[in-house]
Scaffold this motif. Structure first.
Motif, short mmCIF file in Angstrom:
data_model
loop_
_atom_site.label_atom_id
_atom_site.label_comp_id
_atom_site.label_asym_id
_atom_site.label_seq_id
_atom_site.Cartn_x
_atom_site.Cartn_y
_atom_site.Cartn_z
N GLN A 80 -0.47 -60.02 93.67
CA GLN A 80 1.07 -60.04 93.61
C GLN A 80 1.39 -58.81 92.17
OE1 GLN A 80 1.87 -63.73 92.12
NE2 GLN A 80 3.41 -63.83 92.63
N THR A 87 8.16 -57.46 99.63
CA THR A 87 7.06 -58.19 99.83
C THR A 87 7.01 -59.56 100.46
OG1 THR A 87 6.65 -58.94 98.08
CG2 THR A 87 5.62 -56.71 98.71
N GLY A 89 3.39 -62.62 100.94
CA GLY A 89 2.61 -63.19 100.34
C GLY A 89 1.75 -63.98 100.46
N ARG A 100 -2.50 -64.39 94.77
CA ARG A 100 -1.59 -64.01 95.73
C ARG A 100 -2.45 -62.35 95.81
NH1 ARG A 100 3.16 -66.27 97.40
NH2 ARG A 100 4.66 -64.44 98.23
N GLU A 102 -0.74 -59.77 98.77
CA GLU A 102 0.89 -59.20 99.69
C GLU A 102 0.68 -57.43 100.35
OE1 GLU A 102 3.14 -60.89 96.25
OE2 GLU A 102 3.47 -58.77 96.30
#
Length: 175
Positions: A80, A87, A89, A100, A102
């Motif tokens: 992230q 983005t 994610g 996360r 992305e």
């Protein structure tokens, strides 16, 4: 296999009890690095692949060299906040908390056939999240390719349980 013998094991890194499989020794060896990429090229040269999505950071090394050799696009999968443009994610669970992955919103187009690449498959959480992200964008995950599989940690079974094909050049069992 010559690849496995070129991978260093670092005991108790990043914490006690972990046997870290370090591919930097494989990468610095010109023969080992060439064999690694060539084995993957041999496997995927006949496959219909539009893009290679590789997970940061060591996956970038393998994935970009493979994308170059296959003549396909390269898509970086980042944690992230690391990509500069808009983005999309996918959040996923860690042992303690969440993380996360992305991609840029224009990284995967509907119908793209994507090969997921990383250096190592352990528990499979990051790879699974990345597969979900790719499919949510309309891409199809052709296969998940790794240099190393740690089968005792269950990542391969986890991905296969979600219908993904998994390939690894070598395995390290136990410890």
């Amino acid at each position: 296999m010559p690849i496995k013998s070129r991978i260093r094991t670092v005991p108790h890194y990043p914490k006690p009890g972990v046997m870290f499989r370090d591919i930097t020794t494989l990468l610095k060896d010109p023969v080992g690095f060439r064999i690694t990429i060539q084995e993957l090229v041999n496997r995927y040269s006949g496959a219909r692949i539009d893009k290679i999505a590789a997970i940061e950071s060591r996956g970038f090394i393998i994935g970009s060299a493979l994308a170059f050799q296959l003549g396909v696009g390269f898509v970086p999968v980042r944690k992230q906040g690391k990509l500069p443009a808009e983005t999309v994610g996918h959040d996923y669970e860690l042992e303690y908390g969440t993380d996360r992955v992305e991609l840029h919103t224009d990284a995967i187009s509907k119908g793209d056939r994507v090969l997921l690449v990383d250096d190592l498959i352990a528990t499979g959480g990051t790879a699974e999240a990345t597969c979900k992200l790719i499919t949510s964008m309309g891409g199809e995950v052709v296969e998940c390719a790794f240099v190393i599989d740690l089968p005792d940690l269950g990542g391969r079974k986890r991905l296969e349980g979600h219908g993904h094909k998994v390939f690894a050049l070598c395995e390290f069992e136990g410890d």
